[in-house]
Design an enzyme around this catalytic site. Sequence first.
Site, PDB file in Angstrom:
ATOM      1  N   LYS A  60      46.703 -36.505  67.663  1.00 17.30           N
ATOM      2  CA  LYS A  60      46.655 -36.529  69.135  1.00 17.30           C
ATOM      3  C   LYS A  60      48.082 -36.420  69.692  1.00 17.30           C
ATOM      4  O   LYS A  60      48.903 -35.687  69.152  1.00 17.30           O
ATOM      5  CB  LYS A  60      45.953 -37.786  69.629  1.00 17.30           C
ATOM      6  CG  LYS A  60      44.617 -38.020  68.924  1.00 17.30           C
ATOM      7  CD  LYS A  60      43.804 -39.103  69.546  1.00 17.30           C
ATOM      8  CE  LYS A  60      42.614 -39.425  68.673  1.00 17.30           C
ATOM      9  NZ  LYS A  60      41.431 -39.753  69.398  1.00 17.30           N
ATOM     10  N   GLU A  92      31.569 -35.810  65.479  1.00 15.44           N
ATOM     11  CA  GLU A  92      32.304 -36.951  66.021  1.00 15.44           C
ATOM     12  C   GLU A  92      31.529 -37.535  67.204  1.00 15.44           C
ATOM     13  O   GLU A  92      31.682 -37.044  68.342  1.00 15.44           O
ATOM     14  CB  GLU A  92      33.678 -36.504  66.519  1.00 15.44           C
ATOM     15  CG  GLU A  92      34.579 -35.963  65.442  1.00 15.44           C
ATOM     16  CD  GLU A  92      36.044 -36.174  65.802  1.00 15.44           C
ATOM     17  OE1 GLU A  92      36.757 -36.742  64.979  1.00 15.44           O
ATOM     18  OE2 GLU A  92      36.454 -35.805  66.916  1.00 15.44           O
ATOM     19  N   GLU A 115      37.947 -35.009  73.527  1.00 18.13           N
ATOM     20  CA  GLU A 115      38.962 -35.281  74.565  1.00 18.13           C
ATOM     21  C   GLU A 115      39.290 -33.996  75.335  1.00 18.13           C
ATOM     22  O   GLU A 115      39.566 -34.050  76.533  1.00 18.13           O
ATOM     23  CB  GLU A 115      40.214 -35.910  73.915  1.00 18.13           C
ATOM     24  CG  GLU A 115      39.930 -37.345  73.515  1.00 18.13           C
ATOM     25  CD  GLU A 115      40.757 -37.881  72.348  1.00 18.13           C
ATOM     26  OE1 GLU A 115      41.785 -37.273  72.008  1.00 18.13           O
ATOM     27  OE2 GLU A 115      40.342 -38.901  71.771  1.00 18.13           O
ATOM     28  N   GLY A 129      37.985 -43.723  68.590  1.00 23.66           N
ATOM     29  CA  GLY A 129      39.007 -44.640  69.096  1.00 23.66           C
ATOM     30  C   GLY A 129      38.463 -45.948  69.621  1.00 23.66           C
ATOM     31  O   GLY A 129      39.167 -46.693  70.297  1.00 23.66           O
ATOM     32  N   SER A 140      36.501 -43.620  64.339  1.00 20.38           N
ATOM     33  CA  SER A 140      36.921 -44.921  63.818  1.00 20.38           C
ATOM     34  C   SER A 140      36.772 -45.050  62.303  1.00 20.38           C
ATOM     35  O   SER A 140      36.382 -46.099  61.792  1.00 20.38           O
ATOM     36  CB  SER A 140      36.180 -46.048  64.545  1.00 20.38           C
ATOM     37  OG  SER A 140      36.512 -46.025  65.932  1.00 20.38           O
ATOM     38  N   HIS A 171      37.453 -30.640  70.536  1.00 17.29           N
ATOM     39  CA  HIS A 171      37.516 -32.099  70.442  1.00 17.29           C
ATOM     40  C   HIS A 171      36.968 -32.708  71.732  1.00 17.29           C
ATOM     41  O   HIS A 171      37.171 -32.153  72.821  1.00 17.29           O
ATOM     42  CB  HIS A 171      38.965 -32.554  70.212  1.00 17.29           C
ATOM     43  CG  HIS A 171      39.059 -33.995  69.827  1.00 17.29           C
ATOM     44  ND1 HIS A 171      39.014 -35.000  70.757  1.00 17.29           N
ATOM     45  CD2 HIS A 171      39.146 -34.588  68.608  1.00 17.29           C
ATOM     46  CE1 HIS A 171      39.093 -36.169  70.121  1.00 17.29           C
ATOM     47  NE2 HIS A 171      39.173 -35.954  68.817  1.00 17.29           N
ATOM     48  N   ASN A 197      44.040 -36.408  62.820  1.00 21.51           N
ATOM     49  CA  ASN A 197      44.215 -35.867  64.171  1.00 21.51           C
ATOM     50  C   ASN A 197      45.208 -36.787  64.872  1.00 21.51           C
ATOM     51  O   ASN A 197      44.846 -37.880  65.297  1.00 21.51           O
ATOM     52  CB  ASN A 197      42.882 -35.842  64.929  1.00 21.51           C
ATOM     53  CG  ASN A 197      43.074 -35.413  66.367  1.00 21.51           C
ATOM     54  OD1 ASN A 197      44.076 -34.775  66.698  1.00 21.51           O
ATOM     55  ND2 ASN A 197      42.130 -35.764  67.227  1.00 21.51           N
TER      56      ASN A 197
HETATM   57  C1  PEP Z   1      39.616 -38.324  66.528  1.00 18.64           C
HETATM   58  O1  PEP Z   1      40.628 -38.330  67.215  1.00 18.64           O
HETATM   59  O2  PEP Z   1      39.061 -37.251  66.286  1.00 18.64           O
HETATM   60  C2  PEP Z   1      39.104 -39.599  66.017  1.00 18.64           C
HETATM   61  C3  PEP Z   1      38.020 -39.587  65.316  1.00 18.64           C
HETATM   62  O3  PEP Z   1      39.833 -40.721  66.346  1.00 18.64           O
HETATM   63  P1  PEP Z   1      39.643 -42.202  65.701  1.00 18.64           P
HETATM   64  O4  PEP Z   1      39.629 -42.021  64.204  1.00 18.64           O
HETATM   65  O5  PEP Z   1      40.839 -42.950  66.178  1.00 18.64           O
HETATM   66  O6  PEP Z   1      38.354 -42.730  66.203  1.00 18.64           O
END
Ligand code: PEP
Length: 250
Positions: free
Chosen positions: A11, A166, A96, A172, A212, A94, A9
């Site tokens: 972003k 998630e 975000e 992040g 992460s 997501h 992803n």
């Molecule tokens: C994500 O953006 O869905 C995500 C899991 O980011 P990260 O791996 O950076 O935590």
Amino acid sequence: MRKKIVAGNWKMFKTPSEAKMWFRDLVGKKPDTQAEAALMVSYPTLPYASEVLEGNDVYWGAQDVSAHLEGAYTGEVSVKMLADLACKYTVVGHSERRSYHAESDALVAQKANRLLEYSIIPILCVGESLEVREAGNHVAYTLKQLKGSLEGITPQSADHLVVAYEPVWAIGTGKTATPEDAQAMHKEIRTWLAGRFDLGFANEVRILYGGSVKPDNATALFDQPDIDGGLVGGASLKLDDYIALLNAAK
Ligand code: PEP
């Protein structure tokens, strides 16, 4: 056997030109992997993805889609446009989007339905905040979110649906769910899907873990029986890390 997916992803990182070079480098390295490689990129990057990745066993998609089919919706991108650019997957729900754009479960469900109408596989994200986890309500919260986000989806329409668990506190932040905690939630999700659809469906649905994931923790996560790969932000931006993640997903 469910084929694992390592979905990046990206972003709002990488310009289209940077992405195009990265795609060429990835294809040039011909990663020898048992997992499916997929990259969820910005809208302007999608034409380059289809140009460079087509025929190279790497799939692509967007990070969101409009719930509307077409019309006067300034700034939105429709499912027809994504289908025209041969997106195989697209992320919906997501955290975000849910938090910065106040997307509700009902809206996420409309988007997922739209994608399925056009044979694009939704990567449907769910997961709890730290507050919910600390209160011990993470399973009930996540399953409620999943239920609302799947409104109107039938087993027939949901072919190849992908769910991404998630936990918001792990995205992040560098904090990862332990493989055991992630596995426990994935099992809950699969069991719930068996009730909502049927056992055969639930056994085929791929449930990705996100939050992460890095090369040094991916193997332990991806080795769990109900974890079918990852939705990966930060670590998917670096070519060598992304290839290491593909190699971790056996
Ligand atoms: C994500 O953006 O869905 C995500 C899991 O980011 P990260 O791996 O950076 O935590």
